[in-house]
Structure formats: structure tokens, C-alpha cells
Design a protein around this motif. Structure first.
Motif, PDB file in Angstrom:
ATOM      1  N   LEU A 151       0.819  -1.208   0.000  1.00 41.58           N
ATOM      2  CA  LEU A 151       0.000   0.000   0.000  1.00 41.58           C
ATOM      3  C   LEU A 151       0.855   1.260   0.000  1.00 41.58           C
ATOM      4  CD1 LEU A 151      -2.677  -1.115   2.621  1.00 41.58           C
ATOM      5  CD2 LEU A 151      -3.075  -0.736   0.177  1.00 41.58           C
ATOM      6  N   PHE A 152       2.038   1.173   0.590  1.00 41.10           N
ATOM      7  CA  PHE A 152       2.884   2.359   0.725  1.00 41.10           C
ATOM      8  C   PHE A 152       4.250   2.137   0.079  1.00 41.10           C
ATOM      9  CE2 PHE A 152      -0.083   2.159   4.303  1.00 41.10           C
ATOM     10  CZ  PHE A 152      -0.785   3.325   4.079  1.00 41.10           C
ATOM     11  N   ALA A 153       4.291   1.245  -0.911  1.00 44.10           N
ATOM     12  CA  ALA A 153       5.560   0.950  -1.584  1.00 44.10           C
ATOM     13  C   ALA A 153       6.099   2.162  -2.337  1.00 44.10           C
ATOM     14  CB  ALA A 153       5.374  -0.229  -2.534  1.00 44.10           C
ATOM     15  N   ASP A 154       5.195   3.033  -2.794  1.00 47.67           N
ATOM     16  CA  ASP A 154       5.620   4.220  -3.544  1.00 47.67           C
ATOM     17  C   ASP A 154       5.626   5.464  -2.655  1.00 47.67           C
ATOM     18  OD1 ASP A 154       2.919   4.370  -3.146  1.00 47.67           O
ATOM     19  OD2 ASP A 154       2.427   5.043  -5.176  1.00 47.67           O
ATOM     20  N   ASP A 155       5.880   5.265  -1.378  1.00 46.63           N
ATOM     21  CA  ASP A 155       5.857   6.368  -0.409  1.00 46.63           C
ATOM     22  C   ASP A 155       7.173   6.380   0.368  1.00 46.63           C
ATOM     23  OD1 ASP A 155       4.787   8.444   1.210  1.00 46.63           O
ATOM     24  OD2 ASP A 155       4.073   6.989   2.684  1.00 46.63           O
ATOM     25  N   PRO A 156       8.303   6.632  -0.324  1.00 41.27           N
ATOM     26  CA  PRO A 156       9.612   6.490   0.329  1.00 41.27           C
ATOM     27  C   PRO A 156       9.806   7.419   1.514  1.00 41.27           C
ATOM     28  CG  PRO A 156       9.835   7.611  -1.801  1.00 41.27           C
ATOM     29  CD  PRO A 156       8.435   7.079  -1.739  1.00 41.27           C
ATOM     30  N   GLU A 157       9.186   8.573   1.490  1.00 42.31           N
ATOM     31  CA  GLU A 157       9.341   9.511   2.613  1.00 42.31           C
ATOM     32  C   GLU A 157       8.372   9.221   3.751  1.00 42.31           C
ATOM     33  OE1 GLU A 157      11.826  11.618   2.604  1.00 42.31           O
ATOM     34  OE2 GLU A 157      12.389  10.886   0.616  1.00 42.31           O
ATOM     35  N   GLY A 158       7.434   8.338   3.521  1.00 44.30           N
ATOM     36  CA  GLY A 158       6.495   7.968   4.576  1.00 44.30           C
ATOM     37  C   GLY A 158       5.395   8.975   4.832  1.00 44.30           C
ATOM     38  N   GLU A 159       5.204   9.920   3.895  1.00 38.21           N
ATOM     39  CA  GLU A 159       4.200  10.959   4.130  1.00 38.21           C
ATOM     40  C   GLU A 159       2.779  10.393   4.076  1.00 38.21           C
ATOM     41  OE1 GLU A 159       4.861  14.089   1.378  1.00 38.21           O
ATOM     42  OE2 GLU A 159       6.824  14.645   2.206  1.00 38.21           O
ATOM     43  N   ARG A 160       2.502   9.555   3.070  1.00 36.30           N
ATOM     44  CA  ARG A 160       1.156   8.983   2.967  1.00 36.30           C
ATOM     45  C   ARG A 160       0.893   8.030   4.129  1.00 36.30           C
ATOM     46  NH1 ARG A 160      -0.621   5.764  -0.421  1.00 36.30           N
ATOM     47  NH2 ARG A 160       1.276   5.063  -1.479  1.00 36.30           N
ATOM     48  N   ALA A 162       2.124   8.270   7.141  1.00 33.37           N
ATOM     49  CA  ALA A 162       1.885   9.086   8.327  1.00 33.37           C
ATOM     50  C   ALA A 162       0.458   9.630   8.331  1.00 33.37           C
ATOM     51  CB  ALA A 162       2.891  10.230   8.399  1.00 33.37           C
ATOM     52  N   THR A 163      -0.018  10.067   7.165  1.00 32.96           N
ATOM     53  CA  THR A 163      -1.391  10.558   7.066  1.00 32.96           C
ATOM     54  C   THR A 163      -2.380   9.443   7.362  1.00 32.96           C
ATOM     55  OG1 THR A 163      -0.768  12.238   5.439  1.00 32.96           O
ATOM     56  CG2 THR A 163      -3.093  11.596   5.519  1.00 32.96           C
ATOM     57  N   TRP A 164      -2.122   8.271   6.808  1.00 32.99           N
ATOM     58  CA  TRP A 164      -2.999   7.102   6.995  1.00 32.99           C
ATOM     59  C   TRP A 164      -3.049   6.684   8.461  1.00 32.99           C
ATOM     60  CZ3 TRP A 164      -2.016   1.887   8.260  1.00 32.99           C
ATOM     61  CH2 TRP A 164      -3.001   0.974   7.893  1.00 32.99           C
ATOM     62  N   LEU A 165      -1.896   6.647   9.111  1.00 35.84           N
ATOM     63  CA  LEU A 165      -1.868   6.303  10.536  1.00 35.84           C
ATOM     64  C   LEU A 165      -2.568   7.374  11.363  1.00 35.84           C
ATOM     65  CD1 LEU A 165       1.799   4.953  10.837  1.00 35.84           C
ATOM     66  CD2 LEU A 165      -0.315   3.609  10.981  1.00 35.84           C
ATOM     67  N   GLY A 166      -2.447   8.634  10.937  1.00 31.48           N
ATOM     68  CA  GLY A 166      -3.159   9.705  11.633  1.00 31.48           C
ATOM     69  C   GLY A 166      -4.667   9.547  11.525  1.00 31.48           C
ATOM     70  N   GLU A 167      -5.133   9.084  10.369  1.00 29.23           N
ATOM     71  CA  GLU A 167      -6.563   8.831  10.205  1.00 29.23           C
ATOM     72  C   GLU A 167      -7.017   7.696  11.112  1.00 29.23           C
ATOM     73  OE1 GLU A 167      -6.667  10.165   5.476  1.00 29.23           O
ATOM     74  OE2 GLU A 167      -6.651   8.042   6.062  1.00 29.23           O
ATOM     75  N   ALA A 168      -6.178   6.675  11.255  1.00 26.02           N
ATOM     76  CA  ALA A 168      -6.506   5.586  12.182  1.00 26.02           C
ATOM     77  C   ALA A 168      -6.602   6.112  13.616  1.00 26.02           C
ATOM     78  CB  ALA A 168      -5.460   4.483  12.083  1.00 26.02           C
ATOM     79  N   GLU A 169      -5.698   7.008  13.982  1.00 29.46           N
ATOM     80  CA  GLU A 169      -5.744   7.616  15.314  1.00 29.46           C
ATOM     81  C   GLU A 169      -7.063   8.356  15.532  1.00 29.46           C
ATOM     82  OE1 GLU A 169      -2.529  10.130  16.308  1.00 29.46           O
ATOM     83  OE2 GLU A 169      -1.022   8.527  16.326  1.00 29.46           O
ATOM     84  N   GLN A 170      -7.496   9.094  14.522  1.00 27.87           N
ATOM     85  CA  GLN A 170      -8.748   9.844  14.649  1.00 27.87           C
ATOM     86  C   GLN A 170      -9.937   8.915  14.865  1.00 27.87           C
ATOM     87  OE1 GLN A 170      -8.989  12.241  11.115  1.00 27.87           O
ATOM     88  NE2 GLN A 170      -7.196  13.475  11.627  1.00 27.87           N
ATOM     89  N   LEU A 171      -9.942   7.795  14.158  1.00 30.41           N
ATOM     90  CA  LEU A 171     -11.036   6.836  14.321  1.00 30.41           C
ATOM     91  C   LEU A 171     -11.033   6.246  15.719  1.00 30.41           C
ATOM     92  CD1 LEU A 171     -10.754   5.017  10.884  1.00 30.41           C
ATOM     93  CD2 LEU A 171     -12.570   6.573  11.584  1.00 30.41           C
ATOM     94  N   VAL A 172      -9.856   5.905  16.199  1.00 33.90           N
ATOM     95  CA  VAL A 172      -9.747   5.343  17.557  1.00 33.90           C
ATOM     96  C   VAL A 172     -10.197   6.367  18.590  1.00 33.90           C
ATOM     97  CG1 VAL A 172      -8.091   4.577  19.300  1.00 33.90           C
ATOM     98  CG2 VAL A 172      -7.959   3.650  16.972  1.00 33.90           C
ATOM     99  N   GLU A 173      -9.752   7.604  18.429  1.00 36.67           N
ATOM    100  CA  GLU A 173     -10.123   8.638  19.398  1.00 36.67           C
ATOM    101  C   GLU A 173     -11.627   8.907  19.378  1.00 36.67           C
ATOM    102  OE1 GLU A 173      -8.247  12.766  21.079  1.00 36.67           O
ATOM    103  OE2 GLU A 173      -7.878  12.225  18.991  1.00 36.67           O
ATOM    104  N   ARG A 174     -12.230   8.856  18.202  1.00 35.03           N
ATOM    105  CA  ARG A 174     -13.667   9.101  18.114  1.00 35.03           C
ATOM    106  C   ARG A 174     -14.471   8.049  18.893  1.00 35.03           C
ATOM    107  NH1 ARG A 174     -14.664  10.035  12.451  1.00 35.03           N
ATOM    108  NH2 ARG A 174     -14.136  12.210  12.945  1.00 35.03           N
ATOM    109  N   TRP A 175     -13.949   6.849  18.950  1.00 34.89           N
ATOM    110  CA  TRP A 175     -14.660   5.787  19.669  1.00 34.89           C
ATOM    111  C   TRP A 175     -14.906   6.171  21.129  1.00 34.89           C
ATOM    112  CZ3 TRP A 175     -12.331   1.841  23.099  1.00 34.89           C
ATOM    113  CH2 TRP A 175     -13.249   0.882  23.495  1.00 34.89           C
ATOM    114  N   PHE A 176     -13.988   6.899  21.726  1.00 30.03           N
ATOM    115  CA  PHE A 176     -14.120   7.255  23.142  1.00 30.03           C
ATOM    116  C   PHE A 176     -15.279   8.214  23.383  1.00 30.03           C
ATOM    117  CE2 PHE A 176     -10.011   5.359  23.008  1.00 30.03           C
ATOM    118  CZ  PHE A 176      -9.813   4.821  24.273  1.00 30.03           C
TER     119      PHE A 176
END
Length: 349
Positions: A151-160, A162-176
Motif C-alpha cells: 500500500l505504501f511501496a511508492d511512499d519512500p518519505e512515509g508521508e502517505r 503518516a497521514t494514513w496512521l493519523g486517520e486511524a488515530e482519529q477513528l480510535v479517538e472518536r470511539w471514546f
């Protein structure tokens, strides 16, 4: 039917593109749930061939396993057949590979985090702790399913990433804001259930969470990382939950008090309190669906059912609707078994 969209209380009491891939509600007891990739937010291929999830292409020279007709039904596979009989064939009979989906994999990651959070004492089940679990669960997922790294093979700098993991964080936080895990002590998490009906049909699935009140009332909870459906589509969204309720009823002789869908994408909770008549109706529907699957399996007549969902299908190259040709049918065909094209006509309850 009465449904409500509400904040969830402790105790018992769609605008999102469909994800592709195998389904988490089919892995056998003892399998690692974090290896799942989702069907909206679900998934792992089952250990036995008859369960029917798609698999990766075997390496060159690997022995070819015999094709076995389907012998069980899960909510996602039932949904596949109702959506498009040919899609069911591609996933269950042909077991064509499917590319990992960012949305589905995110759902798997969030499910794993919410499951693991309950390993901590109640007072420590906080949003910061839950978010701190994300990197480790992502590493674990990549170890068990190396293909998700594509999924992130073409993301050498890890920017996408990081954004994707941030979205996962938002979903987890919303659960609370929807449930308070410090007041919950689930009786079961990622519970594999399987029941055989009197007809011989075997139903199987994985329930995200089961809560049992001190009075014995059972609540079945499922997390969704997408948005809540519009009211006119609520019944379809509840099909999976009624399926689970039917299995629990047949196994435990107890009708769950409440079915609860927690939509982390929109911050909504959809609840439904089933009765025996609901579950009997679902059972009749599943039996009719299974008969249509049997006829299609024996006749080899798997007809595509074009809808706007086709745009997200991985199998357009094999679909006649897109000028493709399905693989040679790997099962014996019995002449005269066609039902005249009734496959896949099962509508909502």
C-alpha cells in the motif's frame, strides 16, 4: 423495526466505497485476528478451503489444491452473492487474488487496537493509550500480512503512511466519544462463532465484541470504520448483525437483547433489539440464498449483476460486463440444474 442513532451506553441496555479483499468473519477459532483485512472493516482468509475466502496466488511449482464446493456461509459471503453472484464465484470458487485496500487495512488496524485495549485494566483504557497501540499493531499486521506493505511501496518519505496512521488515530479517538471502555468488561472479543442449522447449512462469523449484563442479557457489538448509512439503508446494514444474532440464538438458545453498530467514521451508533420472528425471517432468507448458491455451483451459471459498486471491483478483467472472460469453471457442471436466472435475487429482509 426500530432503529436509533445514538451515543452508546455502557452495559446492555453508506457513503463509503466498499473495500475489497477476504473477510475477517471467516477465520477459524485460534487464528490471529490481527491478520485480518477487512470487507469495509473486516478480514482474514480461513484456514480451511471450504470457507471460501480469496487467497494469494501460490508460488510457482506449488501443488494445486483441489477446488471444493462451498460448505458454509458467512455474512460477507452472503453479501457478495446478493450483490453479484459472479463476485461470489470469483472469491469463493476461483479464489482470485485481490489487492489490499487502504480502507480495509485501516479497518483491520483499528479493530486490532480496540480489541487489545481491553487487555489493560479498566482505569488505563484511555485514548492516549489506545493511540499508542497503533504503531505496534501496524508492525504486527505487516508481519502477518506482508502484502499490506504494498500500500505504501511508492511512499519512500512515509508521508502517505503518516497521514494514513493519523486517520486511524482519529477513528480510535472518536470511539471514546461513543463508548466508555472503563465501564465495559466484554465477555468476548473477536469471537469466532459457528452453528449448523437443521437444514445442514453451516453459518460462521466473527463477532467484534460480546457484552453480557449481570442479568444475563447479551449485546453484540460491531465496529465500522466507515460512516453510518442513510436511514433507508439501515436494514441492509443490520443484516450482518442479525446473522450473528441467529448464530448465537442457535448456539446458546438465547436471543441477544441488543445489536449495536458503532460507526467510527461518522460518530454514530445504530442499535436494534431483535425478536425471535426477526431471526426466523433471517434464517429463511439464508436458506433461500444457500439454495440459490447450490444451484449456481452445480450449474456453473454465475451471472454478473452490474451496479455502481462494480467500479471498486478487482475482477473487472475477468468480468463479461467489462469485456473480460471468467477463468475456466473448476467444478463439474450438472446439466439441467439452472434455476432460470434466479441467482442473486435475494433482497433485504
Amino acid at each position: 423495526m426500530e432503529t436509533s442513532t445514538e451515543g452508546a451506553a455502557a452495559g446492555c441496555g453508506s457513503d463509503v466505497a466498499p473495500a475489497t479483499g477476504p473477510v475477517r468473519d471467516e477465520y477459524p477459532a485460534g487464528a490471529d485476528s490481527t491478520a485480518a483485512t477487512a470487507g469495509a472493516d473486516e478480514a482474514v482468509p480461513p484456514a480451511d478451503d471450504t470457507a471460501g475466502a480469496p487467497e494469494a496466488v501460490p508460488p510457482a511449482g506449488a501443488p494445486v489444491r483441489p477446488v471444493i464446493p462451498p460448505t458454509s456461509l458467512s455474512p460477507s459471503r452472503a453479501g457478495d452473492f446478493m450483490q453479484c453472484p459472479l463476485l461470489y464465484r470469483f472469491r469463493v470458487i476461483d479464489r482470485l487474488p485481490e489487492k489490499p485496500s487502504a480502507a480495509a487495512t485501516k479497518g483491520t488496524l483499528v479493530h486490532a487496537v480496540l480489541e487489545r485495549l481491553f487487555d489493560a485494566p479498566a482505569a488505563e483504557r484511555t485514548a492516549p493509550r489506545a493511540k499508542s497501540l497503533i504503531p505496534g499493531q501496524w508492525d504486527r499486521l505487516r508481519e502477518s500480512r506482508p502484502e499490506v506493505g504494498e500500500l505504501f511501496a511508492d511512499d519512500p518519505e512515509g508521508e502517505r503512511l503518516a497521514t494514513w496512521l493519523g486517520e486511524a488515530e482519529q477513528l480510535v479517538e472518536r470511539w471514546f466519544g461513543l463508548e466508555d471502555p472503563t465501564r465495559l468488561e466484554p465477555a468476548e472479543r473477536e469471537l469466532f462463532v459457528e452453528a449448523e442449522l437443521d437444514s445442514g447449512l453451516r453459518l460462521r462469523g466473527i463477532i467484534d465484541r460480546v457484552d453480557v449484563a449481570p442479568t444475563g442479557e447479551v449485546r453484540i457489538v460491531d465496529y465500522k470504520t466507515g460512516k453510518a448509512p442513510r436511514p433507508e439503508y439501515a436494514e441492509g446494514a443490520l443484516f450482518q448483525m442479525k446473522f450473528y444474532a441467529l448464530v448465537v440464538w442457535r448456539l446458546k438458545k438465547v436471543v441477544p437483547r441488543r445489536l449495536q453498530l458503532v460507526y467510527l467514521g461518522s460518530g454514530d451508533v445504530l442499535t436494534y433489539d431483535p425478536v425471535v420472528a426477526d431471526l426466523e425471517r433471517v434464517e429463511r432468507k439464508l436458506l433461500a440464498l444457500w439454495e440459490a448458491i447450490r444451484v449456481a455451483t452445480e450449474s456453473g451459471d454465475w451471472r454478473p449483476r452490474p451496479t455502481k459498486l462494480c467500479g471498486w471491483c478487482d475482477h473487472q478483467a475477468h468480468c463479461p460486463e467489462f469485456g473480460g472472460t471468467p477463468p475456466p469453471y473448476p467444478l463439474p457442471v450438472r446439466a439441467g440444474e439452472s434455476d432460470g436466472g434466479t441467482q442473486g435475487r435475494m433482497g433485504p429482509d
